[in-house]
Structure formats: C-alpha cells, structure tokens
Scaffold this motif. Structure first.
Motif, short mmCIF file in Angstrom:
data_model
loop_
_atom_site.label_atom_id
_atom_site.label_comp_id
_atom_site.label_asym_id
_atom_site.label_seq_id
_atom_site.Cartn_x
_atom_site.Cartn_y
_atom_site.Cartn_z
N LYS A 70 0.77 -1.14 -0.11
CA LYS A 70 0.19 -0.11 -0.18
C LYS A 70 0.85 1.29 -0.04
O LYS A 70 0.42 2.21 -0.43
N ALA A 71 2.11 1.27 0.69
CA ALA A 71 2.99 2.40 0.77
C ALA A 71 4.19 1.92 0.93
O ALA A 71 4.69 0.61 1.16
N ASP A 72 5.28 2.94 0.96
CA ASP A 72 6.57 2.82 1.36
C ASP A 72 7.15 2.86 2.85
O ASP A 72 7.85 2.54 3.28
N LEU A 73 6.42 3.91 3.39
CA LEU A 73 6.41 4.49 4.53
C LEU A 73 5.16 4.61 5.30
O LEU A 73 4.02 4.72 4.56
N VAL A 74 5.31 4.34 6.52
CA VAL A 74 4.16 4.32 7.37
C VAL A 74 4.04 5.91 8.32
O VAL A 74 5.19 5.97 9.09
N PHE A 75 3.33 6.74 7.93
CA PHE A 75 3.33 7.95 8.97
C PHE A 75 2.21 7.72 10.04
O PHE A 75 1.17 7.54 9.95
N VAL A 76 2.98 8.05 11.29
CA VAL A 76 2.03 7.72 12.59
C VAL A 76 2.06 9.06 13.34
O VAL A 76 3.05 9.54 13.62
N GLY A 77 0.79 9.30 13.86
CA GLY A 77 0.61 10.53 14.57
C GLY A 77 0.17 10.29 16.08
O GLY A 77 0.94 10.20 16.84
#
Length: 429
Positions: free
Chosen positions: A388-395
């Motif tokens: 789905k993606a290359d990086l996972v952005f977590v907040g």
C-alpha cells in the motif's frame, strides 16, 4: 591486581554537547534485512541521499505551543522523544511561511531568521541520536487565525482567534473569498502578486530549514489549508491562471514545488502531503442550488477526488518530488470521511504510479495506525506482490506511545537496537 581498562564512550558525531553515539541508531533491526522473516517495516529505505533504517515516520502534529513562531524546550522534548526511541524520521509540525499563514497564534513558523536557531536545537538533538528530521512548511489560508483546539467545546469546530488573543481574522487569504463555514471570517482573495509572495515565502522558509540542518522538507498541500484550497474546485472559483482547469488549480503547488526544489540540496528529498479526496462526492448531486451559507452554495461543484490525486501524483513525479504523503479531507465542514479507506487510497495512488513506471516517487500512508500489525501491513507486500505504501506515517499513536517503534518490534518478534542508555530495560510483552 590488574584493572581492566574500559574505553570511553564515543561521542555522537557533530553534536554540540556530549551524548554517546547511537551506533546503530535505535530502531535498527539487528538481523540481516535480507532474511525472509524480517517485515518490510524494519528494512531500510533510501530517498535520494537520505537513508532511513526503518519505515516509521512521525507525522507532523500541531501542538500550538510555539512562541511567536519560535520552537521552545517543549518541542525539544516532544520531538526528541520519538528520535530517542527509534523513529527513523520525525517531521516538525506545520510551520508557517508567513505570519498570517499560521493556524493559531501559537503555531510554529519559519518566516524570519530568528526562528532558525530554536529549530536547529531540535535538529541537533535528533541527529545526536542517529535519526533524521524534516519539517512541514505550510500556509493555513482561510483556516488561519483559530484558537488551539483544547479551547473549543463543540467537536469539529474551529473557533476564530480575534485580535484580543493575537489573531488576525481580517487578514485571512484564500484563492476565493469563501469562508470556511457560517460564523467564520470571509478571507481576502489573493492577487497574482500576493500569490507570488506566497511562493517566495515557501522558498525562503525552505532555505532557513536547510540552514537549520533538516534532512528533508515537506510541503503541506492537504487538509483544507491554502494549497489544498487552490486544488479544490469548491474553494477555488478563480477565473485567472490559478483557477478553473486542473492545470490552473494545481499551478500554485507546482510553483511552490519548483521554488523549494531550487533552494534545497540536490541530495535532499522533497515530500508533499495532499488530501487525496475531500470526501464531498455526496454533495455533488444533493447540494442546494442556493443557500445562505457561502460555502454550501458551492457544494454542488465538482470536488477534489482520487482520480485527480492520481493525475497530480504523476505530475509531481516529474517535478522532483520524492515522496507523496497521502492523507485526506479537511477542506469542507460537510465532508463525510471514511477513515478505514485511507491506507487503501494511498495504495491506489502507488499502483497508478507503478503502472506508469514512476518508481522514483514513493508513497507514505496515514490512517488508523494504532497497532503493530497495522503498521506492518501498510508497507508489507501482499499476495499480489504489491504494498500500500513505502513508509508509514504515524501521529496519534506516537502521542499515546512514544516507544511505538520498539514495542512494535517486540510484538512482531524483530530484534532491534534500543537506545544504548536503556540497555537494562528491554521491552517485554
């Protein structure tokens, strides 16, 4: 008696204070990344000259705690905590390129040189831990001059900050003079000359960020702030070269990308965050033809949708953008958001890029990343060989759990490097 000689700890290279070198940095997998049992989440990724040891990114998260745009000790502790505990890349919250581009009077800013040194202090600490740091440059447009959210009693409201609390409701700007919602100020429509000043503001802020030592810059083109307002045909009703067609509505973002790319080092990756959809498809057929609400009267217009985001992604790949940070929503209070689809939308855009051979533009995904398994699955190849993606952005999960990288590794059975000072306290489940 013979006394065993113990070597002194090597200092972190380049740090303006003593701290032991973290070699390798916390969050680094201590097994070969070629092993089949190591999830992609704990393998390196390179963007231009920047290599991350894992796929975790701390999303830019507004904290409304700056002093006239200057970062403080709050930001040093807040952001440093994630770097200390293994986040490969931490992105400083939305940082205004102009005073009237702040979301609140307490927002981070980079419109003047005095704001460089406080940012550099945070950058130096993150680097001392062997980690990387970026900054998100932004202009809030018609959503500027609001109070911090903890002052708001009604969920979903953005209360106006008046002059009595340092606000500037009379100085809001937007592509078109359309207020965010009933009871909110009507912004001033930007002139062509003012648009040029906005572009210069992004470039000047990027130069200051480079001087502060950041590793990457992200342009905020999402969540209903100024660039997002230009992209949307709901909020952009201009009749000049910045309105109407897809090419015209994306012109401001294109010019900002080109201006920023021109002032940052060639080896520095450039990121862009977009809202892939406004979640306003429901309004196309149902919105009234007329209304007392200035924004409701425009709801019947075509909105910004996923197909347009795919088209934009293809264009950004050719402009030197290295990663597209895919979020959604934020440009209309009547949006109907489906947060469960967020990561899948990022996957659709990534698949579109691959279909066109645009492999240089990577994808970051956000949305409901609360568990180790969810973080793993965002970047892991599926049965069809696609991620789905290359990086996972977590907040928000980092706010709840600053050690999310380390606990995720423990839950997934991956042995990773801890902060060396914490070696006596390994994570146990």
């Amino acid at each position: 008696m013979t006394v065993k000689k113990i070597s002194a700890s090597a200092p972190a290279p380049g740090a303006p204070f003593f701290t032991p070198a973290q070699e390798p940095p916390a969050g680094t997998a201590l097994v070969s990344p070629d092993r089949q049992d190591v999830p992609t989440l704990f393998t390196p990724l390179t963007l231009r000259g920047l290599t991350l040891q894992n796929r975790f990114v701390v999303s830019p998260m507004c904290t409304y705690s700056a002093d006239d745009g200057h970062l403080t000790d709050w930001h040093l502790v807040h952001l440093g905590a994630y770097a200390l505990r293994g986040a490969a890349l931490t992105i400083v919250e939305a940082t205004a390129v102009a005073p009237n581009g702040r979301i609140s009077p307490e927002d981070s800013g980079l419109w003047q040189d005095s704001q460089i040194a406080p940012l550099k202090r945070v950058v130096d600490f993150v680097h001392s831990q062997g980690q990387k740091i970026g900054i998100q440059l932004a202009h809030a447009g018609r959503k500027a001059s609001t109070v911090a959210p903890w002052h708001v009693t009604e969920r979903g409201r953005h209360e106006v900050a008046g002059p009595d609390v340092g606000g500037w409701p009379e100085s809001l700007v937007a592509p078109t003079a359309v207020a965010w919602d009933d009871g909110f100020p009507t912004p001033n429509e930007l002139t062509a000359e003012q648009i040029e000043a906005v572009v210069r503001g992004f470039a000047d802020a990027a130069r200051r960020a480079v001087e502060a030592g950041v590793d990457t810059v992200e342009i905020h083109g999402a969540h209903g702030y100024l660039i997002s307002e230009f992209l949307s045909p709901i909020t952009n009703q201009r009749q000049d070269r910045y309105g109407g067609s897809f090419a015209n509505r994306t012109r401001l973002l294109t010019e900002v990308v080109q201006a920023v790319r021109a002032v940052i080092p060639a080896a520095m990756p450039l990121l862009v965050r977009i809202s892939a959809t406004e979640w306003m498809e429901h309004a196309h057929a149902s919105a009234p033809s007329s209304s007392s609400s200035p924004s409701a009267s425009l709801d019947a217009a075509e909105s910004w949708t996923i197909p347009q985001s795919k088209q934009l992604a293809l264009a950004l790949a050719d402009l030197g953008v290295d990663l597209l940070d895919v979020s959604s929503g934020g440009n209309n209070p009547r949006q109907q958001v489906d947060p469960k689809r967020q990561v899948d939308i990022a996957g659709e855009i990534r698949a579109e890029l691959l279909r066109h051979g645009k492999t240089s533009l990577k994808i970051g995904a956000v949305g409901l990343v609360y568990t180790a398994e969810r973080a793993r699955d965002v970047v892991q190849l599926d049965e069809g060989g696609q991620a789905k993606a290359d990086l996972v952005f977590v907040g928000r999960q980092f706010l709840r759990e600053p050690e999310f990288v380390l606990t995720t590794a423990a839950k997934l059975g991956v042995k990773v490097q801890p902060p060396i000072q914490y070696h006596r306290a390994p994570y146990r489940l």
